[in-house]
Enzyme design. Sequence first.
Site, PDB file in Angstrom:
ATOM      1  N   GLU A  60     -33.237  29.950   7.012  1.00  0.00           N
ATOM      2  CA  GLU A  60     -33.936  31.142   7.504  1.00  0.00           C
ATOM      3  C   GLU A  60     -35.413  31.075   7.131  1.00  0.00           C
ATOM      4  OE1 GLU A  60     -31.257  30.887   5.645  1.00  0.00           O
ATOM      5  OE2 GLU A  60     -29.999  32.670   5.702  1.00  0.00           O
ATOM      6  N   ALA A 164      -5.149   2.275   0.623  1.00  0.00           N
ATOM      7  CA  ALA A 164      -4.846   1.215   1.588  1.00  0.00           C
ATOM      8  C   ALA A 164      -3.439   0.723   1.282  1.00  0.00           C
ATOM      9  CB  ALA A 164      -5.841   0.066   1.424  1.00  0.00           C
ATOM     10  N   ALA A 173      -0.111  -6.438  -4.578  1.00  0.00           N
ATOM     11  CA  ALA A 173       0.940  -7.445  -4.776  1.00  0.00           C
ATOM     12  C   ALA A 173       1.417  -7.370  -6.229  1.00  0.00           C
ATOM     13  CB  ALA A 173       0.394  -8.837  -4.463  1.00  0.00           C
ATOM     14  N   ASP A 210      -9.390  -4.395 -10.968  1.00  0.00           N
ATOM     15  CA  ASP A 210     -10.236  -4.791  -9.828  1.00  0.00           C
ATOM     16  C   ASP A 210     -11.724  -4.920 -10.161  1.00  0.00           C
ATOM     17  OD1 ASP A 210      -7.929  -4.575  -8.355  1.00  0.00           O
ATOM     18  OD2 ASP A 210      -8.460  -2.673  -7.388  1.00  0.00           O
TER      19      ASP A 210
HETATM   20  N1  NAP Z   1      -4.375  -0.147  -2.194  1.00  0.00           N
HETATM   21  C1  NAP Z   1      -5.222   0.708  -2.709  1.00  0.00           C
HETATM   22  O1  NAP Z   1      -5.749   1.604  -2.034  1.00  0.00           O
HETATM   23  C2  NAP Z   1      -5.573   0.588  -4.159  1.00  0.00           C
HETATM   24  C3  NAP Z   1      -6.572   1.394  -4.709  1.00  0.00           C
HETATM   25  C4  NAP Z   1      -6.855   1.266  -6.050  1.00  0.00           C
HETATM   26  C5  NAP Z   1      -6.130   0.373  -6.823  1.00  0.00           C
HETATM   27  N2  NAP Z   1      -5.192  -0.401  -6.254  1.00  0.00           N
HETATM   28  C6  NAP Z   1      -4.389  -1.318  -7.039  1.00  0.00           C
HETATM   29  O2  NAP Z   1      -3.560  -0.501  -7.842  1.00  0.00           O
HETATM   30  C7  NAP Z   1      -3.321  -1.157  -9.083  1.00  0.00           C
HETATM   31  C8  NAP Z   1      -3.676  -0.194 -10.197  1.00  0.00           C
HETATM   32  O3  NAP Z   1      -2.881   0.951 -10.035  1.00  0.00           O
HETATM   33  P1  NAP Z   1      -2.524   1.938 -11.183  1.00  0.00           P
HETATM   34  O4  NAP Z   1      -1.715   3.018 -10.598  1.00  0.00           O
HETATM   35  O5  NAP Z   1      -1.983   1.170 -12.304  1.00  0.00           O
HETATM   36  O6  NAP Z   1      -3.961   2.404 -11.628  1.00  0.00           O
HETATM   37  P2  NAP Z   1      -4.825   3.701 -11.620  1.00  0.00           P
HETATM   38  O7  NAP Z   1      -4.162   4.833 -10.946  1.00  0.00           O
HETATM   39  O8  NAP Z   1      -6.191   3.314 -11.219  1.00  0.00           O
HETATM   40  O9  NAP Z   1      -4.920   3.998 -13.172  1.00  0.00           O
HETATM   41  C9  NAP Z   1      -3.846   4.498 -13.855  1.00  0.00           C
HETATM   42  C10 NAP Z   1      -4.312   4.993 -15.189  1.00  0.00           C
HETATM   43  O10 NAP Z   1      -5.206   6.079 -15.022  1.00  0.00           O
HETATM   44  C11 NAP Z   1      -5.126   6.921 -16.154  1.00  0.00           C
HETATM   45  N3  NAP Z   1      -4.965   8.260 -15.643  1.00  0.00           N
HETATM   46  C12 NAP Z   1      -5.977   9.095 -15.327  1.00  0.00           C
HETATM   47  N4  NAP Z   1      -5.535  10.253 -14.882  1.00  0.00           N
HETATM   48  C13 NAP Z   1      -4.206  10.174 -14.896  1.00  0.00           C
HETATM   49  C14 NAP Z   1      -3.188  11.091 -14.559  1.00  0.00           C
HETATM   50  N5  NAP Z   1      -3.473  12.319 -14.125  1.00  0.00           N
HETATM   51  N6  NAP Z   1      -1.913  10.696 -14.644  1.00  0.00           N
HETATM   52  C15 NAP Z   1      -1.622   9.465 -15.069  1.00  0.00           C
HETATM   53  N7  NAP Z   1      -2.552   8.551 -15.440  1.00  0.00           N
HETATM   54  C16 NAP Z   1      -3.836   8.905 -15.346  1.00  0.00           C
HETATM   55  C17 NAP Z   1      -4.012   6.385 -17.017  1.00  0.00           C
HETATM   56  O11 NAP Z   1      -4.595   5.510 -17.953  1.00  0.00           O
HETATM   57  P3  NAP Z   1      -5.028   5.786 -19.461  1.00  0.00           P
HETATM   58  O12 NAP Z   1      -3.980   5.177 -20.297  1.00  0.00           O
HETATM   59  O13 NAP Z   1      -6.322   5.092 -19.578  1.00  0.00           O
HETATM   60  O14 NAP Z   1      -5.142   7.247 -19.666  1.00  0.00           O
HETATM   61  C18 NAP Z   1      -3.215   5.547 -16.053  1.00  0.00           C
HETATM   62  O15 NAP Z   1      -2.507   4.527 -16.667  1.00  0.00           O
HETATM   63  C19 NAP Z   1      -4.144  -2.410  -9.067  1.00  0.00           C
HETATM   64  O16 NAP Z   1      -3.300  -3.477  -8.713  1.00  0.00           O
HETATM   65  C20 NAP Z   1      -5.176  -2.174  -7.982  1.00  0.00           C
HETATM   66  O17 NAP Z   1      -5.573  -3.370  -7.370  1.00  0.00           O
HETATM   67  C21 NAP Z   1      -4.877  -0.311  -4.945  1.00  0.00           C
END
Ligand code: NAP
Length: 347
Positions: A60, A164, A173, A210
Amino acid sequence: MNAKTSPSVAWAAAMGRALELATKGPLTGGNPRVGCVLLDSEGAICAEGWHEGSGTPHAEVMALANARAAGMSTKGLTAVVTLEPCAHTGKTGPCAEALLEAGISRVVFSVDDPGVDSSGGAEMLEDAGVEVIRGVMNHEGLTLIERWHHAVRASRPWVTLKWAMSWDGRAAAADGTSQWITGPATREKVHQDRSEHDAIVVGTNTVLVDDPSLTARTPSGGFYDHQPLAVVAGNTEVPATAKVRAHPGGFRHVPGHDPIALLRELFAEGIRSVYVEGGPTLASAFIEAGVVDEIHITVGPMLIGGPSTAVRDLGISTMSEAIGLDIRDITRLGDDVVVTARPRSGK
Ligand SMILES: NC(=O)c1ccc[n+]([C@@H]2O[C@H](COP(=O)([O-])OP(=O)(O)OC[C@H]3O[C@@H](n4cnc5c(N)ncnc54)[C@H](OP(=O)(O)O)[C@@H]3O)[C@@H](O)[C@H]2O)c1
């Protein structure tokens, strides 16, 4: 306004222009996009303005300044604005007051201001004898500022969750690698989406596995003008060498496992939208907490199998508890499919 045009039709046309002007403002930041046009006694647009972001004049005020710069008197003009003129002093003064001082005789707006501090502008104008017409093109006005509006009403940022996955629903994987499930066209879209949110959030394990940079890059490899704040959630320390620590939009490590507390903390700092990029543990925690507003599921043309599902246990034991999705869009990008959906009933 010519004799054949009803006032509401003319205001809708002017509002259409105001909505268009609003899109010149940034999608991100603490303030909404707002556009304004001033109409003369014939209903013709005689000045225009829009908001260019926090700390700059509101739409405005820009329109009034443009009218004055063109040597026009603002007395008796109609202001058509996409959001109710604000009534509070933030980084700039109240717009309702500026409109009164300018002698505007009628204000037409689309969306009521949801802010506790900033609302009340319409009442201030009406009390001073200005004719106020609200709700013109309300749906379009709300759509324009949906994320900001939702954030202000809910006192937490809008949440877009993206992952993804392969066609069999795997996000990585067995060895943890996940680059790349989707192709270049989808990744370009992801970079643009990053640039259209105030913050990106990932879990600590994604950083450890990653080491993503999480920057928002244009197809030519440069940085988008707007870089979101990069937030890592979880208790594990983020390595000193992690790329995300050098993020141009800033880096934040937020310990804890409570998505709602995390969102409240970010909201208090002016963050109005977040892009949650995983991994699956963090994504599932956001879904379970019922704080996901939109999901972008990007599906790459492959099968991975194994244990790394895109979504972990959500505590759902029977089909009647499944979280329904409203599908908003399905787009093919190269050989990928990108689905935009919204969880039903708050989850
Ligand atoms: N395809 C895709 O879109 C995509 C995207 C991202 C990652 N990835 C893949 O996913 C894998 C990692 O997955 P991820 O599930 O292990 O990792 P993540 O979700 O990135 O991290 C998990 C960690 O986050 C922390 N955290 C934070 N807030 C949380 C909550 N509310 N509840 C639970 N934990 C929480 C915990 O760690 P603390 O112990 O530190 O608290 C938990 O262990 C890798 O292989 C990566 O390459 C794929």
